[in-house]
Design a protein around this motif. Structure first.
Motif, PDB file in Angstrom:
ATOM      1  N   ALA A  49       0.814  -1.240   0.251  1.00  0.00           N
ATOM      2  CA  ALA A  49      -0.001  -0.041  -0.160  1.00  0.00           C
ATOM      3  C   ALA A  49       0.876   1.409  -0.160  1.00  0.00           C
ATOM      4  O   ALA A  49       0.658   2.362  -0.842  1.00  0.00           O
ATOM      5  N   ARG A  52       2.454   1.720  -3.486  1.00  0.00           N
ATOM      6  CA  ARG A  52       1.668   2.174  -4.488  1.00  0.00           C
ATOM      7  C   ARG A  52       1.420   3.486  -4.210  1.00  0.00           C
ATOM      8  O   ARG A  52       1.064   4.290  -5.148  1.00  0.00           O
ATOM      9  N   GLU A  53       1.091   4.073  -3.061  1.00  0.00           N
ATOM     10  CA  GLU A  53       0.879   5.674  -2.837  1.00  0.00           C
ATOM     11  C   GLU A  53       2.056   6.315  -3.439  1.00  0.00           C
ATOM     12  O   GLU A  53       1.965   7.263  -3.839  1.00  0.00           O
ATOM     13  N   ARG A  57       2.215   9.281  -6.260  1.00  0.00           N
ATOM     14  CA  ARG A  57       3.030  10.484  -6.022  1.00  0.00           C
ATOM     15  C   ARG A  57       4.083  10.877  -7.147  1.00  0.00           C
ATOM     16  O   ARG A  57       4.444  11.948  -7.746  1.00  0.00           O
ATOM     17  N   LEU A 263       6.388   9.884   2.540  1.00  0.00           N
ATOM     18  CA  LEU A 263       5.030   9.698   2.976  1.00  0.00           C
ATOM     19  C   LEU A 263       4.654  10.071   4.580  1.00  0.00           C
ATOM     20  O   LEU A 263       5.552   9.903   5.385  1.00  0.00           O
ATOM     21  N   GLY A 267       3.605  15.572   1.378  1.00  0.00           N
ATOM     22  CA  GLY A 267       3.579  15.157   0.048  1.00  0.00           C
ATOM     23  C   GLY A 267       4.032  15.770  -1.154  1.00  0.00           C
ATOM     24  O   GLY A 267       3.821  15.540  -2.253  1.00  0.00           O
TER      25      GLY A 267
END
Length: 276
Positions: A49, A52-53, A57, A263, A267
């Motif tokens: 997860a 993927r984040e 970005r 993260l 951001g």
């Protein structure tokens, strides 16, 4: 496109077998041409997860720059976190947004390959995040059970749970990558050794320290820090994602200072400055 120099066959044999004898060396590959943004990602450790984040970005950020987008994972993709099998599935799929994806070997991948080759000899990996990796493949036996199991039976059990495609992925991980004036490696480099013959244990375990050969800045993971750290000759970006939720990426461009995103921060990619 001539993306990479040749990968010496002895390195494939040494790393692919999970053995890093002290005399084994690797040739550092070269990203050629370096004509678009390159994003180095720190130790993911089975946290799909989070990856993927940060991948999303990265693609958002890359839209502001010309040229192909390259994402380089700095190793320790597996272990400790709960989704090692899933993240390898993700990395085997076509990269999103047309990005180029390259993955480096970390010491955890090397330990896993050693275990698969000789589980009785290398059972220590189970206590260093390897058990979580096997759980991600649906092998739910406890560590004590695995350690007591006969090697022939255990080898058969492992083969039944781990897709051969995943094992090939691990064997083909790169030992290091030169990107312009940066040397990307999992844990370190040997400043006294040529790029054509870097000691594998220096790259995977950091045994020779955190300094690249002259003229290069080392970009590495392996050593957990609360925030990415810029030093005189190296940049570390392992922020302990599996324990902290803080996964970091470093943006490299041919004509700009490196910038970092972590993260749980704001951001945004921010210029990372070395100490005076």
């Amino acid at each position: 496109m001539n993306l990479l120099r040749r990968f010496v066959q002895k390195v494939v044999a040494a790393v692919g077998g999970g053995q890093q004898a002290r005399g084994e060396t690797a040739e550092i590959l070269v990203l050629d041409p370096f004509d678009g943004p390159v994003y180095a990602v720190g130790d993911v450790h089975g946290c799909l997860a989070l990856y993927r984040e940060i991948e999303a970005r990265i693609l958002e950020d890359a839209a502001a720059f010309a040229g192909p987008v390259t994402i380089v994972l700095l190793g320790d993709i597996i272990d400790r976190g709960p989704q090692s099998a899933d993240i390898i599935d993700h990395l085997l799929a076509p990269p999103p947004g047309g990005a180029r994806l390259l993955c480096l070997m970390g010491n955890h991948e090397a330990m896993m390959l050693s275990y698969l080759a000789a589980p009785g000899t290398h059972a220590g990996w189970l206590h260093l995040g390897g058990h979580e990796t096997l759980l991600s493949y649906g092998l739910d036996a406890g560590i004590d059970t695995l350690e007591r199991m006969g090697e022939r039976k255990l080898t058969q059990v492992l083969a039944a749970h781990l897709p051969e495609q995943h094992v090939r992925f691990l064997r083909r991980l790169l030992p290091g990558l030169q990107v312009g004036s940066y040397l990307l490696a999992h844990a370190g480099a040997d400043a006294a050794a040529p790029l054509a013959a870097q000691p594998l244990r220096a790259l995977l375990w950091g045994e020779a320290g955190l300094a690249a050969p002259a003229g290069l800045t080392l970009v590495h993971g392996h050593y957990v820090t609360s925030r990415p750290e810029a030093r005189a000759r190296s940049i570390g970006i392992d922020t302990g994602a599996y324990a902290t939720g803080r996964l970091s990426a470093l943006r490299l461009l041919p004509d700009k200072a490196p910038a970092v995103l972590t993260l749980k921060d704001d951001g945004q990619f921010r210029v990372l400055t070395a100490p005076a």
